[in-house]
Write a protein that holds these residues in place. Structure first.
Motif, mmCIF file in Angstrom:
data_model
loop_
_atom_site.group_PDB
_atom_site.id
_atom_site.type_symbol
_atom_site.label_atom_id
_atom_site.label_comp_id
_atom_site.label_asym_id
_atom_site.label_seq_id
_atom_site.Cartn_x
_atom_site.Cartn_y
_atom_site.Cartn_z
ATOM 1 N N PHE A 125 8.149 -1.830 6.494
ATOM 2 C CA PHE A 125 7.387 -2.472 5.421
ATOM 3 C C PHE A 125 7.838 -3.901 5.132
ATOM 4 C CE2 PHE A 125 7.709 2.087 4.753
ATOM 5 C CZ PHE A 125 6.378 2.449 4.675
ATOM 6 N N GLY A 126 8.994 -4.309 5.706
ATOM 7 C CA GLY A 126 9.558 -5.598 5.361
ATOM 8 C C GLY A 126 10.267 -5.534 4.019
ATOM 9 N N PRO A 127 10.700 -6.675 3.479
ATOM 10 C CA PRO A 127 11.342 -6.671 2.157
ATOM 11 C C PRO A 127 10.346 -6.137 1.127
ATOM 12 C CG PRO A 127 10.776 -8.903 2.834
ATOM 13 C CD PRO A 127 10.550 -8.030 4.017
ATOM 14 N N ILE A 128 10.717 -5.077 0.444
ATOM 15 C CA ILE A 128 9.742 -4.339 -0.348
ATOM 16 C C ILE A 128 9.408 -5.028 -1.663
ATOM 17 C CG2 ILE A 128 11.153 -2.805 -1.781
ATOM 18 C CD1 ILE A 128 8.317 -1.607 0.502
ATOM 19 N N ARG A 129 10.372 -5.738 -2.259
ATOM 20 C CA ARG A 129 10.113 -6.422 -3.525
ATOM 21 C C ARG A 129 11.053 -7.621 -3.717
ATOM 22 N NH1 ARG A 129 10.498 -8.839 -8.339
ATOM 23 N NH2 ARG A 129 12.490 -7.817 -8.600
#
Length: 348
Positions: A178-182
């Motif tokens: 998902f990549g960096p989520i937040r």
């Protein structure tokens, strides 16, 4: 300015519906807004840093969307900052897209849409949680999520080679990543990107993990973080410690506490998750590590309940374990100041 000062930027979004915005200094009566707060840390003593708010401003006063949420910021050049967020009629609505604004020459420019969830002429999905990151190669990444909900979304990214003036077509991140989520990622010594991430299983558990993205070959690697954790945790932020190869993550939880895990081998393995002394109302947090001095954390200092995101604070820790409150950025009885983003300026 003293040469011991440290400048950081903190971005805060609230997402209650309001159609007009007036600019006010530390008076966020109009709760639907994106604020950027410029703060100066006056480090007179390493043991007792003080925190002074020097200015506060809205990015925009009017927008073509009703609500917004999930801020991210990045410095792309001297005196130039980009901020991003998602905005639309309401979270989960298909019209929610990714927006961007540039701060330069002392003011914010027009907001503009840079990514959507349009699939074809008849189908579109909402966008979520954009994250900006400037790589040492000069490429600016904008990671974000697309899909009906956090349990069904997938990751996408766009790239810019001119500091956000133009962007590539979207790239879909491989399934299972998902990549960096937040919160913002980190760049590793070899150029790989260290992405704090998490997973929300439908009707099930929340869990965090690390994803390593290698821009050289466009490959992804997943690192587990306490797969048997008793806590429901998502959206980790990363702290870097002065001890070699020592990292720490702080996570949002459903257990009314910020939850931590530690790595002593550069992020390859992680300790069992544990509660910190810091409260959390199941809301996002962010942190910056000041080399040789300690760590600042921005968070909602409350537990789950009515208007639990109406207060916003910054705490400091020398060791990532013992935290002292430094400043109350917001202290209201209603409204929402949530999903903050915080960075350390390139000048230190």
């Amino acid at each position: 300015m003293m040469d011991t000062s440290l400048d950081i930027i903190n971005s805060v979004i609230s997402c209650q519906p309001k159609t007009t915005i007036k600019m006010k200094i530390l008076n966020w009566v109009s709760p639907f807004c994106l604020n950027i707060i410029l703060s100066t840390f006056l480090i007179a003593q390493i043991d007792n840093p003080s925190l002074t708010l020097v200015s506060s401003s809205f990015i925009y006063e009017e927008a073509p969307f009703k609500e917004c949420h999930a801020s991210s910021i990045v410095q792309v050049a001297e005196g130039k900052i980009l901020a991003t967020w998602f905005g639309g009629t309401r979270e989960k609505n298909p019209d929610v897209t990714i927006w961007l604004s540039e701060y330069s020459q002392g003011k914010w420019g027009e907001i503009r849409e840079v990514a959507t969830g349009i699939q074809n002429d008849e189908l579109r999905y909402p966008c979520w949680n954009p994250v900006l990151f400037k790589h040492s190669s000069g490429i600016l990444y904008l990671f974000y999520k697309v899909g009906p909900s956090p349990t069904t979304w997938w990751g996408e990214s766009i790239q810019s080679k001119d500091n956000g003036k133009s962007w590539s077509k979207p790239d879909k991140i491989p399934d299972g990543f998902f990549g960096p989520i937040r919160a913002k990622p980190l760049e590793m010594a070899d150029g790989r990107i260290f992405c704090p991430s998490s997973l929300e299983i439908p009707n099930g558990k929340w869990s965090v993990h690390i994803e390593i993205f290698n821009p050289k070959d466009n490959s992804w690697k997943r690192i587990a973080v306490d797969d048997k954790s008793p806590y429901d945790i998502i959206q980790p932020t990363v702290l870097t410690h002065k001890e070699a190869n020592t990292l720490q993550i702080l996570c949002r939880s459903r257990q009314n506490k910020i939850i931590e895990s530690w790595s002593y081998d550069g992020g390859n393995t992680w300790s069992k998750t544990a509660e910190t002394t810091l409260p959390n109302p199941s809301a996002g947090v962010d942190a910056v590590s000041i080399p040789g001095k300690g760590h600042f954390l921005i968070y909602n200092p409350t537990v789950k309940g009515p208007n639990d995101r109406a207060k916003l604070a910054i705490a400091f820790s020398k060791d990532g374990k013992n935290w002292d409150s430094k400043i109350q950025l917001e202290d209201e009885t209603s409204g929402e100041f949530s999903y903050p983003a915080m960075i350390l300026g390139t000048d230190g």
